[in-house]
Write an enzyme that holds these catalytic residues in place. Structure first.
Site, PDB file in Angstrom:
ATOM      1  N   ASN A 151      -3.459 -19.516  -9.069  1.00  0.00           N
ATOM      2  CA  ASN A 151      -2.725 -20.734  -8.732  1.00  0.00           C
ATOM      3  C   ASN A 151      -1.255 -20.588  -9.084  1.00  0.00           C
ATOM      4  O   ASN A 151      -0.365 -20.955  -8.311  1.00  0.00           O
ATOM      5  CB  ASN A 151      -3.291 -21.938  -9.501  1.00  0.00           C
ATOM      6  CG  ASN A 151      -4.677 -22.358  -9.044  1.00  0.00           C
ATOM      7  OD1 ASN A 151      -5.391 -22.997  -9.796  1.00  0.00           O
ATOM      8  ND2 ASN A 151      -5.048 -22.015  -7.824  1.00  0.00           N
ATOM      9  N   GLY A 210      -7.418 -30.733  -3.016  1.00  0.00           N
ATOM     10  CA  GLY A 210      -6.620 -30.734  -1.797  1.00  0.00           C
ATOM     11  C   GLY A 210      -7.399 -31.252  -0.603  1.00  0.00           C
ATOM     12  O   GLY A 210      -6.879 -32.031   0.208  1.00  0.00           O
ATOM     13  N   ASP A 228     -13.157 -27.927  -7.981  1.00  0.00           N
ATOM     14  CA  ASP A 228     -12.600 -27.538  -6.692  1.00  0.00           C
ATOM     15  C   ASP A 228     -12.649 -28.710  -5.721  1.00  0.00           C
ATOM     16  O   ASP A 228     -13.590 -29.508  -5.758  1.00  0.00           O
ATOM     17  CB  ASP A 228     -13.402 -26.355  -6.124  1.00  0.00           C
ATOM     18  CG  ASP A 228     -12.710 -25.687  -4.951  1.00  0.00           C
ATOM     19  OD1 ASP A 228     -11.484 -25.865  -4.791  1.00  0.00           O
ATOM     20  OD2 ASP A 228     -13.401 -24.996  -4.181  1.00  0.00           O
ATOM     21  N   HIS A 261      -4.801 -34.179  -6.813  1.00  0.00           N
ATOM     22  CA  HIS A 261      -4.736 -33.669  -8.181  1.00  0.00           C
ATOM     23  C   HIS A 261      -4.769 -34.816  -9.198  1.00  0.00           C
ATOM     24  O   HIS A 261      -5.416 -34.701 -10.247  1.00  0.00           O
ATOM     25  CB  HIS A 261      -3.463 -32.838  -8.370  1.00  0.00           C
ATOM     26  CG  HIS A 261      -3.452 -31.562  -7.574  1.00  0.00           C
ATOM     27  ND1 HIS A 261      -4.518 -30.693  -7.564  1.00  0.00           N
ATOM     28  CD2 HIS A 261      -2.500 -31.007  -6.765  1.00  0.00           C
ATOM     29  CE1 HIS A 261      -4.237 -29.651  -6.787  1.00  0.00           C
ATOM     30  NE2 HIS A 261      -3.023 -29.832  -6.292  1.00  0.00           N
ATOM     31  N   SER A 268      -5.666 -21.739 -12.497  1.00  0.00           N
ATOM     32  CA  SER A 268      -5.920 -20.302 -12.540  1.00  0.00           C
ATOM     33  C   SER A 268      -4.630 -19.502 -12.511  1.00  0.00           C
ATOM     34  O   SER A 268      -3.567 -19.993 -12.119  1.00  0.00           O
ATOM     35  CB  SER A 268      -6.807 -19.879 -11.358  1.00  0.00           C
ATOM     36  OG  SER A 268      -6.063 -19.909 -10.152  1.00  0.00           O
TER      37      SER A 268
END
Length: 277
Positions: A85, A40, A37, A54, A82
């Protein structure tokens, strides 16, 4: 303990070797799962576009995987993309992530071969673009005979959807074999999970400081130790993996049992008078 022939400790950085030298090798985890995580936020804090976060995150994947392979970690499972996502992110970002996945596999399979890493996937991968699926299959087949770390990418994955798929498959099996639902065991459910071939994680790492599971391996982490770091995933490296393992080794895993020196023993409890007010 890992067979000595599978270890490549000499390839660790000096900082990694310093931490590795403090570890109890007989107590290393068999399976580490990571919620990656912060891509961003990493980009935003640098006034960069999200896609650059990313890209940097993909670099972290390879570096952490290589450290895992050097210390002989058998299983490493990464939450890469996910189901949420796929459904909730802007289409342009999802398309970029698919291209990044394809590029990552094409560019890193040789490094996986060099590091004896085998790659696998869990999730509803059949819903991903066909060209991405083809590259995934090629990478899996190419690395299939490797015997070191198994890197599992959770792609288009959600734990609740995994359980739905498992229950559907189990229901079909019960009908086919005329088995009563009363005979269902935990092992029956386990056999139908995406991770049926993988031991449950010993350690779950979450980067970026968020204190939630995010629909990841809900069945499998029933007794998993959880380690949360504020470090954002693009800044996470092999040395941070070793720090998490060192923290894990300071825990006492009881699996619902008792540790020493926790008060009244069972024998003493039989003689204790119960007071009811």
């Amino acid at each position: 303990m890992r067979p000595a022939g599978t270890l490549r400790i000499h390839e660790l950085t000096p900082e990694e070797r310093a931490i590795y030298g403090t570890l109890k090798l007989e107590c290393l985890p068999e399976h580490v799962a990571i919620i990656m995580d912060g891509n961003g936020r990493w980009a935003g804090s640098r006034s960069l576009k999200r896609f650059l976060g990313h890209q940097q995150g993909a670099k972290s994947v390879q570096l952490v995987t290589e450290t895992a392979s050097r210390i002989g970690l058998p299983w490493l499972t990464l939450y890469a993309f996910s189901l949420e996502n796929n459904l909730r992110r802007p289409k342009v970002e999802v398309n970029f992530l698919m291209r990044l996945l394809k590029s990552y596999l094409e560019g890193n399979v040789q490094r996986m071969m060099d590091n004896n890493v085998r790659i696998r996937y869990i999730g509803r991968t059949h819903e991903l673009p066909r060209e991405v699926q083809d590259t995934m299959q090629w990478a899996s087949e190419t690395t299939n005979c490797n015997t070191g770390t198994t890197l599992t990418l959770a792609l288009n994955y959600g734990s609740r959807s995994e359980l739905v798929d498992a229950f559907r498959a189990l229901s079909a099996e019960l009908r086919l074999k005329h088995i009563s639902p009363d005979r269902i065991t935990e092992e029956d459910i386990h056999r139908h999970l995406y991770t049926a071939h993988i031991p449950d994680p010993d350690l779950l790492i979450r980067t970026s400081g968020e204190m939630r599971i995010s629909n990841y391996l809900l069945w499998q982490i029933a007794y998993t130790e959880i380690y949360v770091t504020d470090r954002l995933w693009p800044d996470f490296r092999g040395v941070n993996l070793l720090e998490a393992i060192a923290n894990f080794q300071r825990r006492e895993r009881r699996f619902g049992g008792l540790s020493e020196n926790v008060g009244v023993t069972d024998e003493e409890a039989e003689r204790v008078k119960i007071a009811v007010s």
